[in-house]
Design a protein around this motif. Structure first.
Motif, PDB file in Angstrom:
ATOM      1  N   UNK A 190      61.470   7.796  68.868  1.00 23.44           N
ATOM      2  CA  UNK A 190      60.954   6.795  67.937  1.00 23.44           C
ATOM      3  C   UNK A 190      61.453   5.395  68.290  1.00 23.44           C
ATOM      4  N   UNK A 191      62.723   5.302  68.644  1.00 24.08           N
ATOM      5  CA  UNK A 191      63.334   3.996  68.880  1.00 24.08           C
ATOM      6  C   UNK A 191      63.446   3.726  70.375  1.00 24.08           C
ATOM      7  N   UNK A 192      62.698   2.747  70.856  1.00 19.46           N
ATOM      8  CA  UNK A 192      62.837   2.289  72.237  1.00 19.46           C
ATOM      9  C   UNK A 192      62.271   0.889  72.346  1.00 19.46           C
ATOM     10  N   UNK A 193      62.582   0.209  73.439  1.00 27.63           N
ATOM     11  CA  UNK A 193      62.103  -1.150  73.646  1.00 27.63           C
ATOM     12  C   UNK A 193      60.713  -1.098  74.268  1.00 27.63           C
ATOM     13  N   UNK A 194      59.677  -1.590  73.567  1.00 28.50           N
ATOM     14  CA  UNK A 194      58.310  -1.494  74.072  1.00 28.50           C
ATOM     15  C   UNK A 194      57.927  -2.604  75.045  1.00 28.50           C
ATOM     16  N   UNK A 195      58.893  -3.444  75.430  1.00 24.65           N
ATOM     17  CA  UNK A 195      58.572  -4.564  76.318  1.00 24.65           C
ATOM     18  C   UNK A 195      58.045  -4.097  77.662  1.00 24.65           C
ATOM     19  N   UNK A 196      58.314  -2.852  78.039  1.00 25.83           N
ATOM     20  CA  UNK A 196      57.810  -2.315  79.301  1.00 25.83           C
ATOM     21  C   UNK A 196      56.282  -2.330  79.332  1.00 25.83           C
ATOM     22  N   UNK A 241      47.322  -5.551  85.010  1.00 23.15           N
ATOM     23  CA  UNK A 241      46.291  -6.564  84.816  1.00 23.15           C
ATOM     24  C   UNK A 241      46.348  -7.175  83.435  1.00 23.15           C
ATOM     25  N   UNK A 242      46.686  -6.390  82.426  1.00 26.45           N
ATOM     26  CA  UNK A 242      46.764  -6.912  81.060  1.00 26.45           C
ATOM     27  C   UNK A 242      48.065  -7.669  80.811  1.00 26.45           C
ATOM     28  N   UNK A 243      49.128  -7.271  81.485  1.00 31.60           N
ATOM     29  CA  UNK A 243      50.347  -8.091  81.433  1.00 31.60           C
ATOM     30  C   UNK A 243      50.039  -9.476  81.979  1.00 31.60           C
ATOM     31  N   UNK A 244      49.280  -9.534  83.071  1.00 32.13           N
ATOM     32  CA  UNK A 244      48.884 -10.810  83.668  1.00 32.13           C
ATOM     33  C   UNK A 244      47.996 -11.608  82.714  1.00 32.13           C
ATOM     34  N   UNK A 271      65.237  -4.341  78.100  1.00 27.17           N
ATOM     35  CA  UNK A 271      64.222  -5.352  77.823  1.00 27.17           C
ATOM     36  C   UNK A 271      63.640  -5.868  79.137  1.00 27.17           C
ATOM     37  N   UNK A 272      62.319  -5.979  79.197  1.00 25.55           N
ATOM     38  CA  UNK A 272      61.627  -6.494  80.369  1.00 25.55           C
ATOM     39  C   UNK A 272      60.819  -7.728  80.002  1.00 25.55           C
ATOM     40  N   UNK A 273      61.042  -8.801  80.732  1.00 28.42           N
ATOM     41  CA  UNK A 273      60.224  -9.997  80.574  1.00 28.42           C
ATOM     42  C   UNK A 273      58.871  -9.760  81.247  1.00 28.42           C
ATOM     43  N   UNK A 274      57.829 -10.417  80.729  1.00 32.76           N
ATOM     44  CA  UNK A 274      56.493 -10.217  81.289  1.00 32.76           C
ATOM     45  C   UNK A 274      56.422 -10.589  82.767  1.00 32.76           C
ATOM     46  N   UNK A 275      57.121 -11.645  83.147  1.00 30.79           N
ATOM     47  CA  UNK A 275      57.096 -12.050  84.555  1.00 30.79           C
ATOM     48  C   UNK A 275      57.775 -10.992  85.433  1.00 30.79           C
ATOM     49  N   UNK A 276      58.800 -10.344  84.911  1.00 31.08           N
ATOM     50  CA  UNK A 276      59.457  -9.266  85.647  1.00 31.08           C
ATOM     51  C   UNK A 276      58.495  -8.100  85.865  1.00 31.08           C
ATOM     52  N   UNK A 277      57.695  -7.763  84.835  1.00 29.05           N
ATOM     53  CA  UNK A 277      56.707  -6.706  84.970  1.00 29.05           C
ATOM     54  C   UNK A 277      55.670  -7.066  86.030  1.00 29.05           C
ATOM     55  N   UNK A 278      55.215  -8.330  85.997  1.00 30.27           N
ATOM     56  CA  UNK A 278      54.217  -8.767  86.964  1.00 30.27           C
ATOM     57  C   UNK A 278      54.780  -8.726  88.381  1.00 30.27           C
ATOM     58  N   UNK A 279      55.969  -9.256  88.571  1.00 32.22           N
ATOM     59  CA  UNK A 279      56.553  -9.295  89.917  1.00 32.22           C
ATOM     60  C   UNK A 279      56.712  -7.892  90.493  1.00 32.22           C
ATOM     61  N   UNK A 280      57.066  -6.927  89.638  1.00 27.42           N
ATOM     62  CA  UNK A 280      57.187  -5.548  90.115  1.00 27.42           C
ATOM     63  C   UNK A 280      55.817  -5.004  90.526  1.00 27.42           C
ATOM     64  N   UNK A 281      54.791  -5.320  89.736  1.00 28.60           N
ATOM     65  CA  UNK A 281      53.435  -4.859  90.055  1.00 28.60           C
ATOM     66  C   UNK A 281      52.934  -5.467  91.357  1.00 28.60           C
ATOM     67  N   UNK A 282      53.352  -6.692  91.648  1.00 23.99           N
ATOM     68  CA  UNK A 282      52.885  -7.376  92.853  1.00 23.99           C
ATOM     69  C   UNK A 282      53.479  -6.792  94.137  1.00 23.99           C
TER      70      UNK A 282
END
Length: 383
Positions: free
Chosen positions: A263-269, A193-196, A162-173
């Motif tokens: 089929x089964x995976x966490x789409x939070x990425x 950009x869309x996560x942001x 599971x990835x939190x949105x802020x974690x995705x953003x921080x990695x992108x930064x």
């Protein structure tokens, strides 16, 4: 996560489809059915499903292939699929609704809503929220990275993470920008950009982004088969076909003749860039509601369809605010998006006179050109 079709500044009124006229009928276009079956003939795309809403509001659902390569079960008619970057249309609408409400201006800097949050580090040191506008995020001219640094080896190593949105953003930064924000003649597709944008909408609305999308879009127009998966939700609601991806060797080359069930995976990425799940007919209902004014005021829809050049896309395609303009082979301009999530490839669009088509196939790494050619044909059809 690829995209498909949307354009034109004029707002065309499309008759809202009620429950009776939206009901599927067993009247199939034999040519389209044959084309769908051709897509799955060699087995690289195990299953395909499509929903077509004609100009009079009649809905016809199509299937081909198998829904499960192990049991050889049929593809469920109008089953749930991961709609991937079609999610960007929903995210853009959520932002534009806040613009309609006077709570956001498209040319506001991100800094206004998330002070001090958007500051690059490492190779991304020059990324700065004071120099990036909401409009630039929406039309992919912000320069934010196109990379997804948290999945360098694909989905399999992180499928249960599971990835939190802020974690995705921080990695992108941490990633160098593709170009300076708004630099002339520059465009680069950015999931980051869309996560942001999801974080901006959440901050302005004061509610989790999933609630914003659910309350302001899904519930507002009665989409009963569309949802934004919650934390930890790795499954797809039934009925659904199974999604597949091809295995790769140590060099990253596809191993032909084999498929892995993903089929089964966490789409939070994917977050606000590509997390949603829906049925094809529900995606079409969304497109109709967007075009007929139930989701945005005319000015908001016009802004959504103001496009910029999108280098790397097919000839005749341009990108708006969370939507793509696509010139069809029959001379019509269609409006929509599309997306590739592991296991599922989807394409969705609506023509100015209200013909809506959503196609999904159950492998996102095969037959992309063939799917787009068929999708064009389905939008141009007259039945």
């Amino acid at each position: 996560m690829a995209a498909v079709a949307v354009a034109g500044l004029a707002v065309t009124q499309v008759a809202s489809a009620g429950a009776s006229e939206e009901r599927s009928r067993p009247v199939h276009d034999k040519t389209l059915q044959a084309g769908l079956e051709e897509l799955v003939r060699d087995g690289s795309l195990p299953g395909a499903l499509m929903s077509v809403r004609n100009r009079e509001g009649r809905v016809t659902n199509y299937t081909a292939g198998v829904g499960d390569i192990r049991t050889r079960s049929k593809v469920p008619s109008d089953g749930y699929v991961r709609i991937a970057s079609n999610t960007k249309m929903f995210t853009a609408v959520a932002i534009l609704q806040l613009v309609d409400d006077g709570r956001i201006a498209l040319d506001d800097p991100v800094e206004k809503f998330l002070p001090g949050v958007v500051r690059g580090t490492g190779d991304g040191a020059t990324v700065d929220g004071r120099n990036i506008t909401i409009r630039q995020l929406l039309n992919h001219t912000s320069g934010m990275t196109s990379a997804m640094p948290l999945m360098p080896k694909g989905i399999l190593p992180i499928k249960d993470r599971y990835f939190d949105a802020r974690e995705l953003l921080d990695a992108a930064l941490t990633q160098a920008p593709t170009f300076a924000p708004g630099q002339e003649r520059t465009w680069s597709y950015s999931n980051a950009g869309y996560v942001l944008l999801g974080l901006v909408a959440q901050q302005v609305a004061g509610r989790p982004f999933a609630e914003v999308v659910t309350d302001r879009i899904i519930n507002r127009i009665g989409l009963r088969e569309t949802y934004y998966p919650g934390p930890g939700d790795r499954d797809i609601r039934a009925p659904h076909p199974r999604g597949y991806l091809p295995p790769k060797d140590d060099k990253g080359e596809i191993i032909a003749g084999e498929l892995i069930d993903i089929t089964r995976f966490d789409p939070s990425i994917a977050g606000a860039a590509g997390k949603m799940i829906a049925t094809p007919s529900d995606v079409n209902k969304f497109l109709v509601a967007l075009q007929d004014g139930r989701l945005l005021k005319p000015g908001g829809l016009a802004e959504m369809r103001r496009t910029v050049a999108a280098p790397g896309f097919p000839e005749g395609w341009r990108y708006g605010l969370g939507t793509i303009e696509m010139k069809l082979s029959c001379g019509i301009t269609a409006y929509g998006h599309g997306g590739d999530a592991d296991g599922f490839q989807t394409r969705a669009a609506i023509t100015p006179d209200g013909r809506a088509v959503t196609v999904a196939v159950t492998n996102d790494e095969a037959g992309r050109a063939e799917v787009l050619t068929f999708f064009d044909k389905a939008l141009c059809a007259t039945k």
